[in-house]
Enzyme design. Structure first.
Site, PDB file in Angstrom:
ATOM      1  N   MET A  77      -4.030   5.094  -8.353  1.00 60.00           N
ATOM      2  CA  MET A  77      -4.743   4.758  -8.839  1.00 60.00           C
ATOM      3  C   MET A  77      -5.872   6.179  -8.062  1.00 60.00           C
ATOM      4  O   MET A  77      -5.244   6.700  -6.744  1.00 60.00           O
ATOM      5  CB  MET A  77      -5.270   3.527  -8.193  1.00 60.00           C
ATOM      6  CG  MET A  77      -5.393   2.427  -8.955  1.00 60.00           C
ATOM      7  SD  MET A  77      -5.698   0.733  -8.247  1.00 60.00           S
ATOM      8  CE  MET A  77      -7.720   1.168  -9.485  1.00 60.00           C
ATOM      9  N   HIS A  78      -6.685   5.797  -7.976  1.00 55.28           N
ATOM     10  CA  HIS A  78      -7.612   6.566  -7.714  1.00 55.28           C
ATOM     11  C   HIS A  78      -8.033   8.435  -7.441  1.00 55.28           C
ATOM     12  O   HIS A  78      -8.517   9.063  -7.655  1.00 55.28           O
ATOM     13  CB  HIS A  78      -7.901   7.049  -5.799  1.00 55.28           C
ATOM     14  CG  HIS A  78      -7.794   4.936  -6.015  1.00 55.28           C
ATOM     15  ND1 HIS A  78      -9.237   4.317  -6.738  1.00 55.28           N
ATOM     16  CD2 HIS A  78      -7.597   4.376  -5.005  1.00 55.28           C
ATOM     17  CE1 HIS A  78      -8.810   2.988  -6.444  1.00 55.28           C
ATOM     18  NE2 HIS A  78      -7.860   3.329  -5.315  1.00 55.28           N
ATOM     19  N   ASP A 233      -1.580   0.776 -11.149  1.00 54.06           N
ATOM     20  CA  ASP A 233      -0.693  -0.004 -10.651  1.00 54.06           C
ATOM     21  C   ASP A 233      -0.629  -0.429 -10.093  1.00 54.06           C
ATOM     22  O   ASP A 233       0.025  -1.872 -10.767  1.00 54.06           O
ATOM     23  CB  ASP A 233       0.333   1.147 -10.041  1.00 54.06           C
ATOM     24  CG  ASP A 233      -0.849   1.344  -8.447  1.00 54.06           C
ATOM     25  OD1 ASP A 233      -1.900   1.312  -7.869  1.00 54.06           O
ATOM     26  OD2 ASP A 233      -0.213   2.095  -7.670  1.00 54.06           O
TER      27      ASP A 233
END
Length: 498
Positions: A77-78, A233
């Site tokens: 992520m991110h 995830d």
């Protein structure tokens, strides 16, 4: 057959399941991370595509992929993946554990107080919005060329289909999404100089967003099949482990560590540094605490000792050592829950001439467990509590570590079939759901049928005779961070003056 692609930090995995959800094959390709400066962490998005091609090629050596029905994706992520108007990558992706945007976080919360209220989360350096703000302030020429901002797995979706898409679970980790509405928030985008034109369309994780392009299908030797939106995830790992209902919990021991609890609504609790995001399935949300260096801490020690992780664990088990006076703070990449401190430093405390490598290995396992106990305590304050936890991630393969975690958390831990490929399995399940949903089947019925808890391989009950030892060490663990936290940023500046 259904293919799940899981884009992690250290590698990309491909998992194939059959129409009944049974695992048929898995393959992986390694990825590397660049750290050009202290607190920086980057990857080349082109390496993700190369790994994707490699993994599909490896799977084709084992299975006839001409029979694939759909593809789903899971991703770290991110990460800020910035593209120009032609779809070219503008700079290396700033990853989830990149901590350079601390000052931008403070500025965004000061200049746009709505950030916390509308996103439901504190502005932290790990998230995407402050990363893009850092680019805006430090690389204005790059910022001026941004046409699209994508998350890592969404870049792969774009390469596969030509479609700019994302999903609620991953998009919630950008801080530009309002988790209540599950759509982009114009106010939050404007705070970082962006509009919805820069953002991909938001779907639910099991929604079909398009099909493989003819060019890519020919390159990969695959049929022109459907691709679903996928998810972040942790949420997709939960789908893989059947963690879809409120009250269920998941512990992920990957590069980072995640304590994940499903909720029936968006329950923001930023004051306890708890992340409150959308789940990868419709009408579901989750809360989670995150420690930035879980299995990574053990990998770091193994690399430093010039040994494998397996060798470290085997030596520790052979020593029969279950207690040590050494304490480890696993803050090799800073820390999120509960400190929100990108400058936090990893530390060994209590080393002396009698200290052995086994002591240090045990201290690392305990330190990561204590960081997850921090997460558990933060979630409890936020109103989330679970009776037992399913485990996923590479670190969960160690029965010794699983038992230690059970002791520290005072929870029953369950290791289930497929736990080592949880997000990949979940991505394949999303592909299956999307394919059958497109054929007219109702999504809640599909979730009930295909997102069951996998078979239990092992379970661990806490050893109450060890409770006093762990409580004393946990108290010391917290005290050493508090005693040294004021040194972290000056130390970082002194040792890394650039």
């Amino acid at each position: 057959m259904y293919l799940g692609l899981d884009l992690g930090t250290s590698g990309l995995k491909g998992v194939v399941i059959d129409d009944n959800g049974n695992l048929m094959a898995q393959e992986s390709a390694e990825l590397s991370v660049s750290t050009p400066q202290s607190t920086w962490s980057e990857q080349d998005p082109l390496s993700w595509w190369q790994a994707c091609v490699e993994v599909i090629g490896l799977l084709q050596q084992r299975l006839d992929l001409s029979k694939l029905n759909a593809i789903g994706l899971s991703g770290q992520m991110h990460g800020a993946t910035l593209l120009d108007a032609q779809g070219n990558v503008l700079r290396p992706c700033m990853l989830w554990n990149d901590g350079r945007s601390q000052s931008q976080c403070q500025t965004l919360m000061t200049q746009c107080p709505e950030f916390v209220e509308r996103s439901g989360n504190l502005v932290m350096p790990g998230f995407t919005a402050p990363k893009v703000q850092w680019v805006r302030e430090n690389e204005p020429n790059i910022f001026a060329q941004i046409s699209h901002v994508l998350l890592p797995k969404d870049y792969l979706v774009y390469r596969l289909t030509g479609v700019f898409s994302t999903d609620c679970s991953d998009a919630a980790g950008t801080l530009w999404l309002n988790p209540k509405t599950r759509q982009w928030d114009d106010v939050l985008l404007a705070a970082t100089g962006l509009t919805q034109q820069n953002m991909p369309t938001v779907f639910e994780g099991c929604d079909v967003i398009g099909r493989l392009s003819d060019e890519v299908a020919e390159q990969l030797k695959l049929p022109v099949i459907s691709v679903v939106a996928g998810g972040g995830d942790n949420a997709v790992g939960a789908v893989g482990m059947g963690i879809t209902r409120p009250g269920q919990g998941l512990l992920s021991l990957g590069t980072s560590g995640v304590y994940f609890a499903v909720s029936e609504s968006h329950k923001a609790n930023p004051e306890n540094t708890v992340h409150a995001f959308c789940h990868a399935l419709p009408n579901r949300w989750h809360q989670m605490g995150v420690t930035l260096s879980a299995a990574n801490s053990l990998s770091w020690l193994a690399k430093t000792a010039d040994l494998s992780v397996q060798a470290l664990l085997e030596a520790l088990e052979h020593s029969e050592k279950t207690q040590t006076s050494v304490i480890f703070l696993p803050y090799l990449s800073g820390e999120r829950t509960p400190h929100n401190d990108p400058y936090a430093q990893g530390q060994f405390v209590g080393l002396n001439n009698a200290t052995t490598l086994d002591d240090m290995t045990l201290a690392v396992l305990e330190g990561v467990a204590f960081s997850l106990l921090d997460c558990q305590n933060a979630l409890a304050l936020a109103g989330s509590d679970v009776a037992d936890l399913s485990l996923i991630g590479g670190g969960a393969r160690s029965a010794f570590w699983r038992q230690l975690l059970s002791n520290v958390l005072a929870k029953r831990l369950v290791y289930r079939d497929g736990g080592e490929v949880g997000p990949g399995l979940g991505a394949a399940r999303l592909a299956l759901l999307g394919d059958k949903q497109q054929a007219g089947e109702e999504i809640e019925s599909l979730i009930e049928t295909y997102c069951q808890l996998p078979d239990v391989l092992d379970s661990h009950e806490p050893d109450v005779t060890q409770a006093g030892y762990y409580q004393k060490k946990y108290d010391l663990y917290k005290a050493f961070y508090q005693a040294t936290a004021h040194l972290n940023q000056p130390l970082s500046e002194l040792l890394n003056p650039t």
